[in-house]
Scaffold this active site. Structure first.
Site, PDB file in Angstrom:
ATOM      1  N   ASN A   1      -4.287  -4.502   1.372  1.00 11.05           N
ATOM      2  CA  ASN A   1      -3.389  -5.121   2.329  1.00 11.05           C
ATOM      3  C   ASN A   1      -2.642  -6.330   1.757  1.00 11.05           C
ATOM      4  O   ASN A   1      -2.065  -7.097   2.512  1.00 11.05           O
ATOM      5  CB  ASN A   1      -4.185  -5.539   3.577  1.00 11.05           C
TER       6      ASN A   1
ATOM      7  N   THR B   1       3.126  -6.534  -6.790  1.00 13.05           N
ATOM      8  CA  THR B   1       2.178  -7.069  -5.809  1.00 13.05           C
ATOM      9  C   THR B   1       1.836  -6.051  -4.732  1.00 13.05           C
ATOM     10  O   THR B   1       0.662  -5.812  -4.434  1.00 13.05           O
ATOM     11  CB  THR B   1       2.759  -8.327  -5.131  1.00 13.05           C
TER      12      THR B   1
ATOM     13  N   SER C   1       4.384  -0.037   5.763  1.00 17.12           N
ATOM     14  CA  SER C   1       5.303  -0.479   6.798  1.00 17.12           C
ATOM     15  C   SER C   1       6.324   0.614   7.039  1.00 17.12           C
ATOM     16  O   SER C   1       6.662   1.375   6.121  1.00 17.12           O
ATOM     17  CB  SER C   1       6.011  -1.756   6.330  1.00 17.12           C
TER      18      SER C   1
ATOM     19  N   TYR D   1      19.488  -7.117  -7.426  1.00 20.16           N
ATOM     20  CA  TYR D   1      18.296  -7.261  -6.590  1.00 20.16           C
ATOM     21  C   TYR D   1      18.658  -7.398  -5.115  1.00 20.16           C
ATOM     22  O   TYR D   1      19.488  -8.206  -4.733  1.00 20.16           O
ATOM     23  CB  TYR D   1      17.488  -8.478  -7.044  1.00 20.16           C
TER      24      TYR D   1
END
Length: 130
Positions: A20, A41, A75, A99
């Site tokens: 998570n 990440t 998500s 980006y």
């Protein structure tokens, strides 16, 4: 992470793995390994931890008869990305001007969903075989 993994692997423990960790940032960043930071990440960390603990979870289930669960939090924003994921990751890793924070986040969450689906398929095979 390696200390955590070695502690978990030292005993036959029943455990659930909940991936998570998450990051959303408007700033472009690259990890020390040269990977776009949101992807590193939100996905690669989960992938690596799961890979490092999976054999232990399977072994524990065989010895105890109790199966642990792996929960990968994602998500619905994963559906916001369309296009070539690999190409986009390469582009934002090499070129800061391309980006888009929301798109980068969506790619990382799409990777979570795809990893979870593939893992579920592979574990069905392992459980049926053993």
């Amino acid at each position: 992470m390696s200390l955590f993994v070695s502690l978990v692997q030292s005993d036959y423990l029943f455990f659930d793995l909940r991936n998570n960790a998450g990051k959303f940032t408007h700033e472009h960043a690259i990890s020390e390994d040269g990977i776009e930071m949101t992807f590193a990440t939100n996905y690669l960390g989960h992938f690596l931890l799961t890979k490092l603990l999976l054999n232990k979870m399977i072994e524990t289930a065989k010895k105890t008869g109790v199966q642990g669960r792996i929960v990968n939090v994602s998500s619905t924003i994963h559906s916001w990305f369309s296009g070539d994921v690999i190409r986009y990751l390469g582009l934002i890793t090499r070129n800061k001007s391309q980006y888009d924070a929301t798109r980068a986040y969506a790619v990382s969450k799409l990777a979570n969903v795809l990893h979870t689906k593939e893992l579920a398929q592979r574990l069905k095979v392992i459980i049926k075989i053993h």
